[in-house]
Write a protein that holds these residues in place. Structure first.
Motif, PDB file in Angstrom:
ATOM      1  N   LYS A 107      24.688  -8.014 -13.046  1.00  0.00           N
ATOM      2  CA  LYS A 107      23.670  -8.639 -12.200  1.00  0.00           C
ATOM      3  C   LYS A 107      22.648  -9.398 -13.041  1.00  0.00           C
ATOM      4  CE  LYS A 107      23.791  -5.423  -8.256  1.00  0.00           C
ATOM      5  NZ  LYS A 107      23.025  -4.441  -7.459  1.00  0.00           N
ATOM      6  N   LEU A 108      22.240  -8.800 -14.173  1.00  0.00           N
ATOM      7  CA  LEU A 108      21.276  -9.465 -15.053  1.00  0.00           C
ATOM      8  C   LEU A 108      21.833 -10.786 -15.575  1.00  0.00           C
ATOM      9  CD1 LEU A 108      19.944  -6.434 -17.161  1.00  0.00           C
ATOM     10  CD2 LEU A 108      18.742  -7.644 -15.337  1.00  0.00           C
ATOM     11  N   ILE A 109      23.111 -10.767 -15.915  1.00  0.00           N
ATOM     12  CA  ILE A 109      23.748 -11.994 -16.420  1.00  0.00           C
ATOM     13  C   ILE A 109      23.906 -13.019 -15.305  1.00  0.00           C
ATOM     14  CG2 ILE A 109      25.890 -12.941 -17.360  1.00  0.00           C
ATOM     15  CD1 ILE A 109      26.258 -10.230 -18.819  1.00  0.00           C
ATOM     16  N   GLU A 110      24.380 -12.556 -14.158  1.00  0.00           N
ATOM     17  CA  GLU A 110      24.633 -13.460 -13.036  1.00  0.00           C
ATOM     18  C   GLU A 110      23.347 -14.125 -12.544  1.00  0.00           C
ATOM     19  OE1 GLU A 110      26.003 -13.143  -8.345  1.00  0.00           O
ATOM     20  OE2 GLU A 110      26.426 -11.489  -9.720  1.00  0.00           O
ATOM     21  N   LYS A 111      22.277 -13.351 -12.446  1.00  0.00           N
ATOM     22  CA  LYS A 111      21.012 -13.869 -11.927  1.00  0.00           C
ATOM     23  C   LYS A 111      20.132 -14.491 -13.016  1.00  0.00           C
ATOM     24  CE  LYS A 111      21.782 -12.354  -7.725  1.00  0.00           C
ATOM     25  NZ  LYS A 111      21.947 -13.253  -6.555  1.00  0.00           N
ATOM     26  N   GLN A 112      20.531 -14.297 -14.280  1.00  0.00           N
ATOM     27  CA  GLN A 112      19.763 -14.804 -15.427  1.00  0.00           C
ATOM     28  C   GLN A 112      18.321 -14.294 -15.386  1.00  0.00           C
ATOM     29  OE1 GLN A 112      20.186 -19.062 -15.905  1.00  0.00           O
ATOM     30  NE2 GLN A 112      22.407 -18.980 -15.800  1.00  0.00           N
ATOM     31  N   ILE A 113      18.194 -12.979 -15.230  1.00  0.00           N
ATOM     32  CA  ILE A 113      16.888 -12.338 -15.195  1.00  0.00           C
ATOM     33  C   ILE A 113      16.821 -11.260 -16.274  1.00  0.00           C
ATOM     34  CG2 ILE A 113      16.370 -12.823 -12.779  1.00  0.00           C
ATOM     35  CD1 ILE A 113      17.551 -10.163 -12.015  1.00  0.00           C
ATOM     36  N   ASP A 114      15.599 -10.782 -16.536  1.00  0.00           N
ATOM     37  CA  ASP A 114      15.389  -9.830 -17.630  1.00  0.00           C
ATOM     38  C   ASP A 114      15.377  -8.373 -17.189  1.00  0.00           C
ATOM     39  OD1 ASP A 114      15.170 -11.888 -19.501  1.00  0.00           O
ATOM     40  OD2 ASP A 114      13.030 -12.124 -19.118  1.00  0.00           O
ATOM     41  N   VAL A 137      14.892 -10.439  -3.782  1.00  0.00           N
ATOM     42  CA  VAL A 137      14.762  -9.659  -5.018  1.00  0.00           C
ATOM     43  C   VAL A 137      16.045  -8.873  -5.258  1.00  0.00           C
ATOM     44  CG1 VAL A 137      13.529  -7.790  -6.156  1.00  0.00           C
ATOM     45  CG2 VAL A 137      12.256  -9.484  -4.828  1.00  0.00           C
ATOM     46  N   THR A 138      16.589  -8.988  -6.451  1.00  0.00           N
ATOM     47  CA  THR A 138      17.779  -8.219  -6.825  1.00  0.00           C
ATOM     48  C   THR A 138      17.322  -6.863  -7.353  1.00  0.00           C
ATOM     49  OG1 THR A 138      18.941 -10.249  -7.444  1.00  0.00           O
ATOM     50  CG2 THR A 138      19.855  -8.171  -8.249  1.00  0.00           C
ATOM     51  N   PHE A 139      17.896  -5.792  -6.844  1.00  0.00           N
ATOM     52  CA  PHE A 139      17.482  -4.453  -7.258  1.00  0.00           C
ATOM     53  C   PHE A 139      18.701  -3.568  -7.444  1.00  0.00           C
ATOM     54  CE2 PHE A 139      17.190  -4.761  -2.611  1.00  0.00           C
ATOM     55  CZ  PHE A 139      18.029  -3.726  -2.215  1.00  0.00           C
ATOM     56  N   CYS A 140      18.464  -2.336  -7.880  1.00  0.00           N
ATOM     57  CA  CYS A 140      19.563  -1.390  -8.051  1.00  0.00           C
ATOM     58  C   CYS A 140      19.068   0.010  -7.717  1.00  0.00           C
ATOM     59  CB  CYS A 140      20.128  -1.441  -9.472  1.00  0.00           C
ATOM     60  SG  CYS A 140      18.959  -0.913 -10.744  1.00  0.00           S
ATOM     61  N   ASN A 180       0.811  -1.232   0.000  1.00  0.00           N
ATOM     62  CA  ASN A 180       0.000   0.000   0.000  1.00  0.00           C
ATOM     63  C   ASN A 180       0.841   1.278   0.000  1.00  0.00           C
ATOM     64  OD1 ASN A 180      -2.422  -1.441   0.044  1.00  0.00           O
ATOM     65  ND2 ASN A 180      -2.437  -1.557   2.285  1.00  0.00           N
ATOM     66  N   PHE A 181       2.113   1.169   0.353  1.00  0.00           N
ATOM     67  CA  PHE A 181       2.992   2.340   0.411  1.00  0.00           C
ATOM     68  C   PHE A 181       3.941   2.409  -0.790  1.00  0.00           C
ATOM     69  CE2 PHE A 181       1.933   1.057   4.764  1.00  0.00           C
ATOM     70  CZ  PHE A 181       1.340   2.220   5.235  1.00  0.00           C
ATOM     71  N   SER A 182       3.651   1.619  -1.840  1.00  0.00           N
ATOM     72  CA  SER A 182       4.503   1.549  -3.041  1.00  0.00           C
ATOM     73  C   SER A 182       5.881   0.986  -2.744  1.00  0.00           C
ATOM     74  CB  SER A 182       4.640   2.927  -3.708  1.00  0.00           C
ATOM     75  OG  SER A 182       3.387   3.384  -4.150  1.00  0.00           O
ATOM     76  N   ILE A 183       5.987   0.241  -1.646  1.00  0.00           N
ATOM     77  CA  ILE A 183       7.248  -0.408  -1.283  1.00  0.00           C
ATOM     78  C   ILE A 183       7.299  -1.785  -1.927  1.00  0.00           C
ATOM     79  CG2 ILE A 183       8.653  -1.265   0.630  1.00  0.00           C
ATOM     80  CD1 ILE A 183       8.339   1.815   0.441  1.00  0.00           C
ATOM     81  N   ILE A 184       8.417  -2.106  -2.540  1.00  0.00           N
ATOM     82  CA  ILE A 184       8.520  -3.385  -3.228  1.00  0.00           C
ATOM     83  C   ILE A 184       8.524  -4.542  -2.229  1.00  0.00           C
ATOM     84  CG2 ILE A 184      11.063  -3.321  -3.303  1.00  0.00           C
ATOM     85  CD1 ILE A 184      10.759  -4.669  -6.125  1.00  0.00           C
ATOM     86  N   ILE A 231       2.828 -16.589  -5.398  1.00  0.00           N
ATOM     87  CA  ILE A 231       3.748 -17.153  -6.393  1.00  0.00           C
ATOM     88  C   ILE A 231       4.973 -16.286  -6.671  1.00  0.00           C
ATOM     89  CG2 ILE A 231       1.823 -18.331  -7.523  1.00  0.00           C
ATOM     90  CD1 ILE A 231       2.186 -16.225  -9.823  1.00  0.00           C
ATOM     91  N   MET A 232       4.989 -15.064  -6.189  1.00  0.00           N
ATOM     92  CA  MET A 232       6.085 -14.135  -6.517  1.00  0.00           C
ATOM     93  C   MET A 232       7.378 -14.493  -5.792  1.00  0.00           C
ATOM     94  SD  MET A 232       5.000 -10.811  -4.241  1.00  0.00           S
ATOM     95  CE  MET A 232       5.110 -10.830  -2.442  1.00  0.00           C
ATOM     96  N   THR A 233       8.480 -13.962  -6.305  1.00  0.00           N
ATOM     97  CA  THR A 233       9.757 -14.010  -5.588  1.00  0.00           C
ATOM     98  C   THR A 233       9.736 -12.883  -4.569  1.00  0.00           C
ATOM     99  OG1 THR A 233      10.938 -14.849  -7.517  1.00  0.00           O
ATOM    100  CG2 THR A 233      12.261 -13.826  -5.792  1.00  0.00           C
ATOM    101  N   ARG A 234       9.921 -13.228  -3.305  1.00  0.00           N
ATOM    102  CA  ARG A 234       9.750 -12.251  -2.234  1.00  0.00           C
ATOM    103  C   ARG A 234      11.051 -11.557  -1.830  1.00  0.00           C
ATOM    104  NH1 ARG A 234       5.309 -12.441   1.005  1.00  0.00           N
ATOM    105  NH2 ARG A 234       3.668 -13.911   0.425  1.00  0.00           N
ATOM    106  N   MET A 235      10.896 -10.372  -1.294  1.00  0.00           N
ATOM    107  CA  MET A 235      12.019  -9.724  -0.609  1.00  0.00           C
ATOM    108  C   MET A 235      12.366 -10.587   0.606  1.00  0.00           C
ATOM    109  SD  MET A 235      13.031  -6.925  -2.099  1.00  0.00           S
ATOM    110  CE  MET A 235      13.700  -5.722  -0.952  1.00  0.00           C
ATOM    111  N   PRO A 236      13.623 -10.748   0.984  1.00  0.00           N
ATOM    112  CA  PRO A 236      14.796 -10.020   0.477  1.00  0.00           C
ATOM    113  C   PRO A 236      15.506 -10.737  -0.679  1.00  0.00           C
ATOM    114  CG  PRO A 236      15.428 -11.281   2.392  1.00  0.00           C
ATOM    115  CD  PRO A 236      13.966 -11.587   2.166  1.00  0.00           C
TER     116      PRO A 236
END
Length: 209
Positions: free
Chosen positions: A166-173, A151-154, A113-117, A144-149
């Motif tokens: 990070k995208l390559i290492e984690k194999q994410i888009d 989650v890889t972020f920047c 509700n606070f726009s916090i990921i 079903i989501m991947t939860r914090m902590p």
């Protein structure tokens, strides 16, 4: 960056005689200082030359690959991030699939509700949920989501090259771009493989100084 004949001549003069003033270079080429100014500006911004007040121009000694590397290592996320596509943690998997389709993205960021990921949804997450026998309209994405902590972020001040690693290492888009608040990490943008590709194209066309 491909230099024209006059710029190559200027570079050679500075290599052999630097430090040398712009006026001295102009005299040797039989040109005015004003005519030469754009070429000197290009060579300086590109990193081939450096300038010091009351001293003049001198050759940096860097190769083309070194200059490109220097340029890449200065590009920050905030110059190339996109608008994030977010869903609330209470929405259904069905609604998330619709959002992903309509927004034409491969990753959704889940917020409270606070726009916090609080999590991230990928195509694989939604596909995996769709294969099961559950009623998608009644299953919330927080199941079903991947939860914090996890989650890889920047952050917007991070370097693009570090995000690419990070995208390559984690194999994410994609990665969410966040800012720290009292309540947690607020999503303020996204950086994707497409953003990285656009940076590469811009570099190839000398659109990034």
């Amino acid at each position: 960056m491909e230099l024209n004949k006059r710029q190559e001549t200027i570079l050679q003069i500075v290599k052999e005689q630097g430090p040398i003033t712009g006026e001295a270079i102009a005299d040797q080429l039989n040109l005015t200082r004003a005519t030469l100014r754009p070429d000197l500006a290009i060579l300086t911004m590109a990193g081939y030359l450096d300038a010091r007040p009351r001293v003049g121009y001198f050759y940096t000694g860097k190769t083309g690959s070194q200059l490109l590397s220097d340029k890449i290592n200065k590009i920050q996320v905030n110059d190339h991030q996109s608008i994030p596509v977010v869903v609330h943690e209470s929405v259904s998997v069905y609604d998330a699939i619709c959002t992903m389709f309509l927004e034409d993205v491969g990753t959704l960021f889940v917020v409270d509700n606070f726009s916090i990921i609080v999590g991230v949804l990928s195509r694989k997450d939604l596909l995996r949920a769709s294969i099961g026998k559950q009623e998608l309209t009644s299953v919330p994405v927080n199941i079903i989501m991947t939860r914090m902590p996890n989650v890889t972020f920047c952050f917007k001040e991070d370097l693009i090259i570090d995000v690419a690693k990070k995208l390559i290492e984690k194999q994410i888009d994609a990665l969410p771009v966040v800012k720290q608040t009292d309540k947690g990490y607020e999503v303020v943008g996204r950086i994707t493989k497409t953003n990285i590709t656009k940076v590469l194209v811009a570099l190839a066309h000398d659109e990034i100084i």
